[in-house]
Motif scaffolding. Structure first.
Motif, PDB file in Angstrom:
ATOM      1  N   ASP A 158       5.710  -4.602   9.609  1.00 41.41           N
ATOM      2  CA  ASP A 158       6.220  -3.638   8.620  1.00 41.41           C
ATOM      3  C   ASP A 158       5.036  -3.182   7.778  1.00 41.41           C
ATOM      4  OD1 ASP A 158       7.675  -2.197   6.733  1.00 41.41           O
ATOM      5  OD2 ASP A 158       8.456  -3.974   5.723  1.00 41.41           O
ATOM      6  N   GLU A 205       3.980   1.672  -1.611  1.00 46.27           N
ATOM      7  CA  GLU A 205       4.797   1.995  -2.770  1.00 46.27           C
ATOM      8  C   GLU A 205       4.059   1.701  -4.075  1.00 46.27           C
ATOM      9  OE1 GLU A 205       5.665   0.321  -0.119  1.00 46.27           O
ATOM     10  OE2 GLU A 205       7.287   1.481   0.783  1.00 46.27           O
ATOM     11  N   SER A 231      11.404  -1.226   5.825  1.00 48.94           N
ATOM     12  CA  SER A 231      11.654  -2.628   5.478  1.00 48.94           C
ATOM     13  C   SER A 231      13.095  -3.021   5.769  1.00 48.94           C
ATOM     14  CB  SER A 231      11.322  -2.880   3.998  1.00 48.94           C
ATOM     15  OG  SER A 231       9.951  -2.615   3.776  1.00 48.94           O
TER      16      SER A 231
END
Ligand code: GDP
Ligand code: MG
Length: 163
Positions: free
Chosen positions: A56, A61, A16
């Motif tokens: 991206d 996460e 990112s």
């Protein structure tokens, strides 16, 4: 049709950070597909005189019921399918981890063009990690620091023949 580059790699390698550096404020077209907006971000990148679409792969996460490895595979394969080339990021400070090998295997099978980049390569602490990258079977790594903007000329040189 714009050239599309997918930035792939395990969480925390700096995808990112690099996306934001390439896209700046020209942010994200949003895909209509459910789930895509959260997991894949798309933007218009500029690197010198190169203009291309960059993806991206985010969303790894967040904790869900599905295993991280399963989601990594699915998301990476989706991104690879959308892209003309993949930029595979490694964290040169951490070195090559087992999770990186999983990506390498997916990319060797699925992607026509893979550019391997050793990120966080500012300073000597990254030298060992950069060397480990050569064992992935994906060619020579481009040393970059997404955070500090280093190695962007080498990244340009690797991308220019493709874009
Ligand atoms: P992602 O999970 O792959 O998208 O990784 P992020 O872009 O969120 O970055 C993860 C962490 O690595 C953050 O704390 C960043 O500030 C840091 N980071 C990203 N690029 C670099 C770099 O070039 N050098 C260093 N030292 N840290 C970086
Ligand atoms: Mg991210």
């Amino acid at each position: 049709m714009s050239f599309t580059l997918a930035i792939v790699g395990r969480p925390n390698v700096g995808k990112s950070t690099l996306f934001n550096r390439l896209v700046g404020k020209r942010l994200a077209l949003v895909d209509d597909q459910p789930g895509v907006t959260r997991d894949l971000r798309e933007g218009e990148a500029r690197l010198g005189d190169l203009r291309f679409t960059v993806i991206d792969t985010a969303g790894l996460e967040e904790a869900t019921d599905e295993s991280l490895q399963g989601r990594m595979r699915k998301l990476t394969e989706r991104a690879v399918g959308m892209a003309d080339a993949c930029l595979f990021l490694i964290d040169a400070r951490a070195g090559v981890l087992p999770a990186d090998e999983i990506f390498a295997e997916i990319l060797r099978r699925k992607s026509a063009h893979v550019i391997l980049a050793a990120n966080k390569a500012e300073g000597a602490a990254s030298d060992a990690g950069v060397l480990e990258c050569y064992a992935l079977g994906l060619g020579d790594p481009v040393r970059i620091s997404a955070e500090h903007g280093e190695g962007m000329g080498d990244l340009y040189a690797a991308l220019a023949p493709l874009v």
